[in-house]
Design a protein around this motif. Structure first.
Motif, PDB file in Angstrom:
ATOM      1  N   ILE A  38       0.850  -1.195   0.000  1.00  0.00           N
ATOM      2  CA  ILE A  38       0.000   0.000   0.000  1.00  0.00           C
ATOM      3  C   ILE A  38       0.884   1.244   0.000  1.00  0.00           C
ATOM      4  CG2 ILE A  38      -1.915   1.178   1.183  1.00  0.00           C
ATOM      5  CD1 ILE A  38      -2.539  -1.760   0.645  1.00  0.00           C
ATOM      6  N   LEU A  39       0.532   2.197  -0.855  1.00  0.00           N
ATOM      7  CA  LEU A  39       1.283   3.458  -0.883  1.00  0.00           C
ATOM      8  C   LEU A  39       0.326   4.619  -0.711  1.00  0.00           C
ATOM      9  CD1 LEU A  39       3.544   2.646  -3.949  1.00  0.00           C
ATOM     10  CD2 LEU A  39       4.226   2.702  -1.540  1.00  0.00           C
ATOM     11  N   ILE A  40       0.728   5.568   0.125  1.00  0.00           N
ATOM     12  CA  ILE A  40      -0.081   6.771   0.323  1.00  0.00           C
ATOM     13  C   ILE A  40       0.720   7.970  -0.166  1.00  0.00           C
ATOM     14  CG2 ILE A  40      -1.032   8.321   2.071  1.00  0.00           C
ATOM     15  CD1 ILE A  40      -1.807   5.933   3.716  1.00  0.00           C
ATOM     16  N   PHE A  41       0.108   8.757  -1.034  1.00  0.00           N
ATOM     17  CA  PHE A  41       0.740   9.984  -1.525  1.00  0.00           C
ATOM     18  C   PHE A  41      -0.138  11.163  -1.130  1.00  0.00           C
ATOM     19  CE2 PHE A  41       2.569   6.751  -4.227  1.00  0.00           C
ATOM     20  CZ  PHE A  41       3.884   7.178  -4.398  1.00  0.00           C
ATOM     21  N   ASP A  42       0.337  11.952  -0.185  1.00  0.00           N
ATOM     22  CA  ASP A  42      -0.442  13.111   0.271  1.00  0.00           C
ATOM     23  C   ASP A  42      -0.002  14.355  -0.503  1.00  0.00           C
ATOM     24  OD1 ASP A  42      -2.136  14.769   1.666  1.00  0.00           O
ATOM     25  OD2 ASP A  42      -0.873  14.896   3.454  1.00  0.00           O
ATOM     26  N   GLU A  43      -0.843  14.783  -1.427  1.00  0.00           N
ATOM     27  CA  GLU A  43      -0.564  15.947  -2.275  1.00  0.00           C
ATOM     28  C   GLU A  43       0.894  15.971  -2.749  1.00  0.00           C
ATOM     29  OE1 GLU A  43      -2.781  19.348  -2.110  1.00  0.00           O
ATOM     30  OE2 GLU A  43      -3.603  19.031  -0.096  1.00  0.00           O
ATOM     31  N   PRO A  44       1.281  14.927  -3.493  1.00  0.00           N
ATOM     32  CA  PRO A  44       2.695  14.787  -3.835  1.00  0.00           C
ATOM     33  C   PRO A  44       3.208  15.836  -4.818  1.00  0.00           C
ATOM     34  CG  PRO A  44       1.406  13.151  -5.005  1.00  0.00           C
ATOM     35  CD  PRO A  44       0.475  13.818  -4.039  1.00  0.00           C
ATOM     36  N   THR A  45       2.322  16.508  -5.539  1.00  0.00           N
ATOM     37  CA  THR A  45       2.826  17.434  -6.560  1.00  0.00           C
ATOM     38  C   THR A  45       2.827  18.888  -6.105  1.00  0.00           C
ATOM     39  OG1 THR A  45       0.637  17.664  -7.553  1.00  0.00           O
ATOM     40  CG2 THR A  45       2.033  15.907  -8.416  1.00  0.00           C
ATOM     41  N   VAL A  46       2.444  19.119  -4.846  1.00  0.00           N
ATOM     42  CA  VAL A  46       2.431  20.495  -4.335  1.00  0.00           C
ATOM     43  C   VAL A  46       3.827  21.110  -4.445  1.00  0.00           C
ATOM     44  CG1 VAL A  46       2.367  21.801  -2.163  1.00  0.00           C
ATOM     45  CG2 VAL A  46       0.464  20.341  -2.787  1.00  0.00           C
ATOM     46  N   GLY A  47       3.898  22.276  -5.044  1.00  0.00           N
ATOM     47  CA  GLY A  47       5.167  22.990  -5.127  1.00  0.00           C
ATOM     48  C   GLY A  47       6.095  22.531  -6.238  1.00  0.00           C
ATOM     49  N   LEU A  48       5.649  21.566  -7.053  1.00  0.00           N
ATOM     50  CA  LEU A  48       6.516  21.109  -8.146  1.00  0.00           C
ATOM     51  C   LEU A  48       6.192  21.842  -9.431  1.00  0.00           C
ATOM     52  CD1 LEU A  48       6.502  17.221  -7.735  1.00  0.00           C
ATOM     53  CD2 LEU A  48       8.115  18.911  -6.837  1.00  0.00           C
ATOM     54  N   ASP A  49       7.190  22.009 -10.306  1.00  0.00           N
ATOM     55  CA  ASP A  49       6.880  22.575 -11.619  1.00  0.00           C
ATOM     56  C   ASP A  49       6.150  21.505 -12.440  1.00  0.00           C
ATOM     57  OD1 ASP A  49       8.632  20.930 -13.188  1.00  0.00           O
ATOM     58  OD2 ASP A  49      10.310  22.161 -12.536  1.00  0.00           O
ATOM     59  N   VAL A  50       5.627  21.940 -13.585  1.00  0.00           N
ATOM     60  CA  VAL A  50       4.719  21.065 -14.331  1.00  0.00           C
ATOM     61  C   VAL A  50       5.404  19.764 -14.774  1.00  0.00           C
ATOM     62  CG1 VAL A  50       5.096  22.192 -16.565  1.00  0.00           C
ATOM     63  CG2 VAL A  50       2.902  21.093 -16.093  1.00  0.00           C
ATOM     64  N   LEU A  51       6.676  19.842 -15.130  1.00  0.00           N
ATOM     65  CA  LEU A  51       7.365  18.633 -15.596  1.00  0.00           C
ATOM     66  C   LEU A  51       7.604  17.652 -14.452  1.00  0.00           C
ATOM     67  CD1 LEU A  51       9.914  20.156 -18.112  1.00  0.00           C
ATOM     68  CD2 LEU A  51       7.713  19.049 -18.586  1.00  0.00           C
ATOM     69  N   ALA A 111       5.881  17.552 -11.732  1.00  0.00           N
ATOM     70  CA  ALA A 111       4.560  17.071 -11.302  1.00  0.00           C
ATOM     71  C   ALA A 111       4.104  15.910 -12.194  1.00  0.00           C
ATOM     72  CB  ALA A 111       3.542  18.200 -11.336  1.00  0.00           C
ATOM     73  N   LEU A 112       4.313  16.071 -13.510  1.00  0.00           N
ATOM     74  CA  LEU A 112       3.927  15.002 -14.433  1.00  0.00           C
ATOM     75  C   LEU A 112       4.752  13.744 -14.183  1.00  0.00           C
ATOM     76  CD1 LEU A 112       3.303  16.780 -17.851  1.00  0.00           C
ATOM     77  CD2 LEU A 112       1.660  15.492 -16.465  1.00  0.00           C
ATOM     78  N   ASP A 113       6.004  13.968 -13.868  1.00  0.00           N
ATOM     79  CA  ASP A 113       6.899  12.849 -13.585  1.00  0.00           C
ATOM     80  C   ASP A 113       6.399  12.042 -12.373  1.00  0.00           C
ATOM     81  OD1 ASP A 113       9.313  11.681 -14.475  1.00  0.00           O
ATOM     82  OD2 ASP A 113      10.205  12.276 -12.556  1.00  0.00           O
ATOM     83  N   VAL A 114       6.000  12.763 -11.338  1.00  0.00           N
ATOM     84  CA  VAL A 114       5.483  12.088 -10.138  1.00  0.00           C
ATOM     85  C   VAL A 114       4.193  11.332 -10.472  1.00  0.00           C
ATOM     86  CG1 VAL A 114       4.453  12.473  -7.857  1.00  0.00           C
ATOM     87  CG2 VAL A 114       6.579  13.619  -8.468  1.00  0.00           C
ATOM     88  N   GLN A 115       3.322  11.986 -11.248  1.00  0.00           N
ATOM     89  CA  GLN A 115       2.071  11.316 -11.641  1.00  0.00           C
ATOM     90  C   GLN A 115       2.353  10.044 -12.429  1.00  0.00           C
ATOM     91  OE1 GLN A 115      -0.784  13.785 -13.694  1.00  0.00           O
ATOM     92  NE2 GLN A 115      -0.413  15.486 -12.313  1.00  0.00           N
ATOM     93  N   GLU A 116       3.328  10.146 -13.334  1.00  0.00           N
ATOM     94  CA  GLU A 116       3.675   8.984 -14.148  1.00  0.00           C
ATOM     95  C   GLU A 116       4.190   7.840 -13.275  1.00  0.00           C
ATOM     96  OE1 GLU A 116       5.401  10.448 -17.970  1.00  0.00           O
ATOM     97  OE2 GLU A 116       6.823   8.818 -17.519  1.00  0.00           O
ATOM     98  N   THR A 117       5.035   8.198 -12.325  1.00  0.00           N
ATOM     99  CA  THR A 117       5.577   7.181 -11.413  1.00  0.00           C
ATOM    100  C   THR A 117       4.455   6.502 -10.642  1.00  0.00           C
ATOM    101  OG1 THR A 117       7.571   8.478 -11.171  1.00  0.00           O
ATOM    102  CG2 THR A 117       7.192   6.803  -9.504  1.00  0.00           C
ATOM    103  N   ILE A 118       3.479   7.282 -10.181  1.00  0.00           N
ATOM    104  CA  ILE A 118       2.365   6.711  -9.417  1.00  0.00           C
ATOM    105  C   ILE A 118       1.581   5.738 -10.307  1.00  0.00           C
ATOM    106  CG2 ILE A 118       0.187   7.270  -8.249  1.00  0.00           C
ATOM    107  CD1 ILE A 118       1.571   9.845  -7.253  1.00  0.00           C
ATOM    108  N   GLY A 119       1.388   6.115 -11.569  1.00  0.00           N
ATOM    109  CA  GLY A 119       0.723   5.224 -12.529  1.00  0.00           C
ATOM    110  C   GLY A 119       1.514   3.926 -12.707  1.00  0.00           C
ATOM    111  N   GLU A 120       2.835   4.045 -12.784  1.00  0.00           N
ATOM    112  CA  GLU A 120       3.677   2.847 -12.943  1.00  0.00           C
ATOM    113  C   GLU A 120       3.593   1.945 -11.713  1.00  0.00           C
ATOM    114  OE1 GLU A 120       6.926   5.291 -15.634  1.00  0.00           O
ATOM    115  OE2 GLU A 120       7.573   4.425 -13.711  1.00  0.00           O
ATOM    116  N   LEU A 121       3.543   2.573 -10.552  1.00  0.00           N
ATOM    117  CA  LEU A 121       3.468   1.777  -9.315  1.00  0.00           C
ATOM    118  C   LEU A 121       2.149   1.000  -9.272  1.00  0.00           C
ATOM    119  CD1 LEU A 121       5.086   4.382  -6.907  1.00  0.00           C
ATOM    120  CD2 LEU A 121       6.016   2.124  -7.472  1.00  0.00           C
ATOM    121  N   ARG A 122       1.098   1.622  -9.770  1.00  0.00           N
ATOM    122  CA  ARG A 122      -0.168   0.875  -9.869  1.00  0.00           C
ATOM    123  C   ARG A 122       0.002  -0.316 -10.822  1.00  0.00           C
ATOM    124  NH1 ARG A 122      -5.149   3.993 -12.280  1.00  0.00           N
ATOM    125  NH2 ARG A 122      -3.538   4.447 -13.809  1.00  0.00           N
ATOM    126  N   ALA A 123       0.656  -0.073 -11.952  1.00  0.00           N
ATOM    127  CA  ALA A 123       0.867  -1.157 -12.926  1.00  0.00           C
ATOM    128  C   ALA A 123       1.681  -2.292 -12.301  1.00  0.00           C
ATOM    129  CB  ALA A 123       1.564  -0.617 -14.165  1.00  0.00           C
TER     130      ALA A 123
END
Ligand code: ATP
Ligand code: MG
Length: 251
Positions: free
Chosen positions: A161-174, A176-188
């Protein structure tokens, strides 16, 4: 087997001299299915962090129960921590440790099998593209790199189980997208993920199911398609506002 994350009537009240009793989390219930990204969508002060802190055993609930992979957050906090990785933008890293030492430290304190730690550390360094920075101290890394080390540190002990509490706060758009992508990969990779945000587009893009949280209460939990059907609205922003306004009318 029961759901990997099971939350029943969980509540947390704080007492503040100025504000009196604050029902930060007011009897919420939800469950996460294996391998899904479950979104907690809420504005500032909605109760997201308080909820996630209770799930990760940092805060004791006032009432209610929660289990992580069958381990109760109150009665078996060690069992919970072994099965859970918690990430937030404010989670601190130790500035004087190197990347490699950081990952190793978190694998060990969260009870990853000792013999396999070196192999796990090398795997994660490679997995997150940290080879060049493996022996650099954290204080010398850019924020983007620290971000990657923080994610590696969160998954160091390979929890289900992984919990991400507002992981993209304060990140630039790239980033932020990178973190989102990683979270998607972790689901996969089969992880069950709880992801909190106040950003509608993030929730739309990433979450399999979304719980709308406001004033410490969950106002709705469904897939985006389900929420659209219930409300007749297309955009998550409109759906969110509709629920929050309806919630306020009933208070
Ligand atoms: N330690 C505390 N003492 C008193 N009140 C608190 C404490 N922690 C949180 N609160 C209050 O509980 C409520 C919920 O806060 P919480 O941090 O869980 O919200 P959040 O959804 O994470 O908000 P944000 O998007 O701003 O991070 C708020 O009213 C907050 O002021
Ligand atoms: Mg918060």
């Amino acid at each position: 087997m029961s759901a990997p994350v099971l939350v029943r009537n969980l509540a947390k009240a704080f007492y503040d001299e100025g504000r009196g009793e604050i029902k930060a989390v007011d009897s919420i219930s939800f469950e996460c299915h294996e391998g899904e990204i479950f979104g907690l969508l809420g504005a500032n002060g909605a109760g997201k962090t308080t909820t996630l802190r209770m799930l990760s055993t940092i805060l004791a609930p006032t009432s209610g129960t929660a289990t992580i992979m069958g381990h109760d957050v109150v009665h078996d906090p060690e069992g919970v921590r072994k099965n859970l990785g918690f990430y937030s933008a404010t989670t601190a890293l130790y500035p004087r440790l190197t990347t490699r030492e950081t990952i190793e430290f978190f694998a060990r304190i969260n009870q990853y099998p000792s013999k396999r730690v070196p192999e796990r550390v090398e795997y994660l360094i490679h997995r997150f593209g940290l080879e060049k920075y493996a022996d650099a101290r954290i204080e010398k890394l850019s924020s983007g790199m620290k971000q990657k080390v923080s994610v590696a540190r969160t998954v160091a002990h390979d929890p289900a189980i992984l919990i991400f509490d507002e992981p993209t706060v304060g990140l630039d758009v790239l980033n932020a997208l990178d973190v989102q992508e990683t979270i998607g990969e972790l689901r996969a990779e089969g992880k069950t993920i709880i992801f909190s945000t106040h950003i509608m587009s993030e929730a739309e893009r990433l979450c399999d199911r979304i719980a709308i949280i406001h004033g410490g209460q969950i106002l709705a939990t469904d897939t985006l398609a389900g929420l659209r059907e219930i409300t007749g609205q297309h955009y998550l922003e409109d759906i969110f506002v509709l629920f929050v306004k309806a919630g306020q009318e009933t208070v």
